[in-house]
Design a protein around this motif. Structure first.
Motif, PDB file in Angstrom:
ATOM      1  N   UNK A   1     -98.733   3.151  29.395  1.00  0.00           N
ATOM      2  CA  UNK A   1     -98.652   2.887  27.958  1.00  0.00           C
ATOM      3  C   UNK A   1     -97.350   2.513  27.618  1.00  0.00           C
ATOM      4  N   UNK A   2     -96.990   1.418  26.768  1.00  0.00           N
ATOM      5  CA  UNK A   2     -95.640   0.966  26.278  1.00  0.00           C
ATOM      6  C   UNK A   2     -95.901   0.191  25.007  1.00  0.00           C
ATOM      7  N   UNK A   3     -94.801  -0.112  24.523  1.00  0.00           N
ATOM      8  CA  UNK A   3     -94.612  -0.897  23.103  1.00  0.00           C
ATOM      9  C   UNK A   3     -95.375  -2.342  23.504  1.00  0.00           C
TER      10      UNK A   3
ATOM     11  N   UNK B   1     -98.479  -2.992  31.725  1.00  0.00           N
ATOM     12  CA  UNK B   1     -99.066  -3.226  32.838  1.00  0.00           C
ATOM     13  C   UNK B   1     -98.143  -2.932  34.111  1.00  0.00           C
ATOM     14  N   UNK B   2     -97.021  -3.205  33.880  1.00  0.00           N
ATOM     15  CA  UNK B   2     -96.066  -2.608  34.736  1.00  0.00           C
ATOM     16  C   UNK B   2     -96.069  -1.076  35.243  1.00  0.00           C
ATOM     17  N   UNK B   3     -96.174  -0.470  34.057  1.00  0.00           N
ATOM     18  CA  UNK B   3     -96.373   1.056  34.317  1.00  0.00           C
ATOM     19  C   UNK B   3     -97.426   1.473  34.888  1.00  0.00           C
ATOM     20  N   UNK B   4     -98.493   0.777  34.598  1.00  0.00           N
ATOM     21  CA  UNK B   4     -99.865   1.070  35.283  1.00  0.00           C
ATOM     22  C   UNK B   4     -99.955   0.478  36.627  1.00  0.00           C
ATOM     23  N   UNK B   5     -99.404  -0.425  36.920  1.00  0.00           N
ATOM     24  CA  UNK B   5     -99.108  -0.625  38.527  1.00  0.00           C
ATOM     25  C   UNK B   5     -98.326   0.150  39.210  1.00  0.00           C
TER      26      UNK B   5
ATOM     27  N   UNK C   1     -96.269  -8.810  48.144  1.00  0.00           N
ATOM     28  CA  UNK C   1     -97.255  -9.612  47.530  1.00  0.00           C
ATOM     29  C   UNK C   1     -98.641  -9.257  48.296  1.00  0.00           C
ATOM     30  N   UNK C   2     -98.545  -8.434  49.277  1.00  0.00           N
ATOM     31  CA  UNK C   2     -99.608  -7.944  49.975  1.00  0.00           C
ATOM     32  C   UNK C   2    -100.631  -7.152  48.977  1.00  0.00           C
ATOM     33  N   UNK C   3    -100.046  -6.381  47.866  1.00  0.00           N
ATOM     34  CA  UNK C   3    -100.670  -5.778  47.038  1.00  0.00           C
ATOM     35  C   UNK C   3    -101.179  -6.775  45.946  1.00  0.00           C
ATOM     36  N   UNK C   4    -102.681  -6.687  45.655  1.00  0.00           N
ATOM     37  CA  UNK C   4    -103.075  -7.035  44.336  1.00  0.00           C
ATOM     38  C   UNK C   4    -103.280  -6.119  43.215  1.00  0.00           C
ATOM     39  N   UNK C   5    -103.292  -6.731  42.105  1.00  0.00           N
ATOM     40  CA  UNK C   5    -103.684  -5.852  40.830  1.00  0.00           C
ATOM     41  C   UNK C   5    -104.338  -6.429  40.005  1.00  0.00           C
ATOM     42  N   UNK C   6    -105.178  -5.743  39.330  1.00  0.00           N
ATOM     43  CA  UNK C   6    -106.113  -6.532  38.463  1.00  0.00           C
ATOM     44  C   UNK C   6    -106.043  -5.551  36.971  1.00  0.00           C
ATOM     45  N   UNK C   7    -106.149  -6.043  35.762  1.00  0.00           N
ATOM     46  CA  UNK C   7    -105.969  -5.467  34.722  1.00  0.00           C
ATOM     47  C   UNK C   7    -107.376  -5.059  34.266  1.00  0.00           C
ATOM     48  N   UNK C   8    -107.880  -4.010  34.176  1.00  0.00           N
ATOM     49  CA  UNK C   8    -109.439  -3.652  33.945  1.00  0.00           C
ATOM     50  C   UNK C   8    -109.435  -3.683  32.287  1.00  0.00           C
ATOM     51  N   UNK C   9    -108.465  -3.059  31.615  1.00  0.00           N
ATOM     52  CA  UNK C   9    -108.651  -3.013  30.124  1.00  0.00           C
ATOM     53  C   UNK C   9    -107.377  -2.971  29.612  1.00  0.00           C
ATOM     54  N   UNK C  10    -107.059  -3.691  28.491  1.00  0.00           N
ATOM     55  CA  UNK C  10    -105.774  -3.456  27.872  1.00  0.00           C
ATOM     56  C   UNK C  10    -106.386  -3.043  26.342  1.00  0.00           C
ATOM     57  N   UNK C  11    -105.991  -1.742  25.736  1.00  0.00           N
ATOM     58  CA  UNK C  11    -106.387  -1.548  24.188  1.00  0.00           C
ATOM     59  C   UNK C  11    -105.021  -1.072  23.709  1.00  0.00           C
TER      60      UNK C  11
ATOM     61  N   UNK D   1     -99.597  -0.023  23.516  1.00  0.00           N
ATOM     62  CA  UNK D   1    -100.666  -0.637  24.327  1.00  0.00           C
ATOM     63  C   UNK D   1    -101.033   0.319  25.442  1.00  0.00           C
ATOM     64  N   UNK D   2    -102.168   0.509  25.701  1.00  0.00           N
ATOM     65  CA  UNK D   2    -102.530   1.065  27.074  1.00  0.00           C
ATOM     66  C   UNK D   2    -103.249   0.075  28.041  1.00  0.00           C
ATOM     67  N   UNK D   3    -102.813   0.118  29.094  1.00  0.00           N
ATOM     68  CA  UNK D   3    -103.293  -0.648  30.220  1.00  0.00           C
ATOM     69  C   UNK D   3    -103.910  -0.030  31.451  1.00  0.00           C
ATOM     70  N   UNK D   4    -105.241  -0.385  32.009  1.00  0.00           N
ATOM     71  CA  UNK D   4    -105.685   0.282  33.002  1.00  0.00           C
ATOM     72  C   UNK D   4    -105.897  -0.880  34.068  1.00  0.00           C
TER      73      UNK D   4
END
Length: 174
Positions: free
Chosen positions: A58-60, A66-70, A15-25, A39-42
Motif C-alpha cells: 500500500x502506498x500513496x 507495486x514495489x512494496x508488494x514485490x 531479472x531471474x524473478x518475474x512479478x505480475x500485478x494481480x490487482x490494483x485497488x 493504492x493497494x497492489x496485489x
C-alpha cells in the motif's frame, strides 16, 4: 572491470524473478481532515522454477504500492516440488479466508487450466500442466493466498518416506 561483472551478475539474479500485478485497488481511509486516498497492489512473484510468493503493498502512488508488494512477495516465498511432467505430485486444496482452491496434476500437454489469481500463481511457480478450481470467494487476494497454501502443502514421495523413516519401495508396497 571486475566490479562491472559483479554488477551484471546481480542484475541477472534480479531479472531471474518475474512479478505480475494481480490487482490494483484505490482505497481510502477517513482521517480528521477528510479522506486519505492510497493504492493497494496485489503482486505475485516467482522464478518459474518452484519458488513463488504473494505480496501486498500500500502506498500513496501505484508504483510505490507495486514495489512494496514485490518486496512483501519475496519475503513470503514458498518452495514447491515440480514433477518431470511440469506438474504437481498430487491433488491438494488450500484455504485463504472464504476462498478454497482445488489443484490437481494433469498430463503433459494439458497446460494451466485455472482462472484469475490462481493461474498467475501457478504460472510463476513454473507449473505447466495442472487443473485448478476456485471454490467459494472470488476475491483475488484470498484466492492467491489459498493457492500458495495448497502449493506449500505439496510433498514428494521421498519426503513422505523420510518422515515415516521407511524406503520409497516400502511406500509403494503398502
Amino acid at each position: 572491470m571486475a566490479s562491472r561483472r559483479k554488477g551484471s551478475r546481480k542484475a541477472e539474479k534480479e531479472t531471474d524473478w518475474q512479478e505480475r500485478v494481480v490487482q490494483i485497488r484505490r482505497v481510502s481511509k477517513v482521517v480528521k481532515g477528510g479522506k486519505k486516498l492510497s493504492f493497494r497492489a496485489i503482486v505475485v512473484v516467482g522464478n518459474e522454477r518452484g519458488q513463488v510468493g504473494v505480496g501486498v503493498g500500500k502506498a500513496a502512488d501505484v508504483i510505490g504500492a507495486v514495489k512494496k508488494g514485490v518486496a512483501d512477495g519475496k519475503k513470503h516465498l514458498v518452495e514447491i516440488p515440480i514433477t518431470k511432467a511440469n506438474s504437481i505430485p498430487h491433488p491438494t486444496t488450500g484455504e485463504g479466508g472464504a476462498a478454497r482452491v482445488l489443484i490437481r496434476p494433469a498430463a503433459p500437454g494439458t497446460g494451466v487450466i485455472a482462472g484469475g489469481a490462481v493461474r498467475t500463481v501457478l504460472e510463476l511457480a513454473g507449473v505447466r500442466n495442472v487443473l485448478a478450481k476456485q471454490l467459494g470467494s472470488s476475491n483475488p487476494l484470498n484466492n492467491a493466498r489459498a493457492a500458495i497454501e495448497a502449493l506449500a502443502s505439496l510433498r514428494t514421495l521421498a519426503e513422505v518416506a523420510e518422515e515415516r523413516e521407511i524406503s520409497i519401495q516400502q511406500l509403494y508396497s503398502q
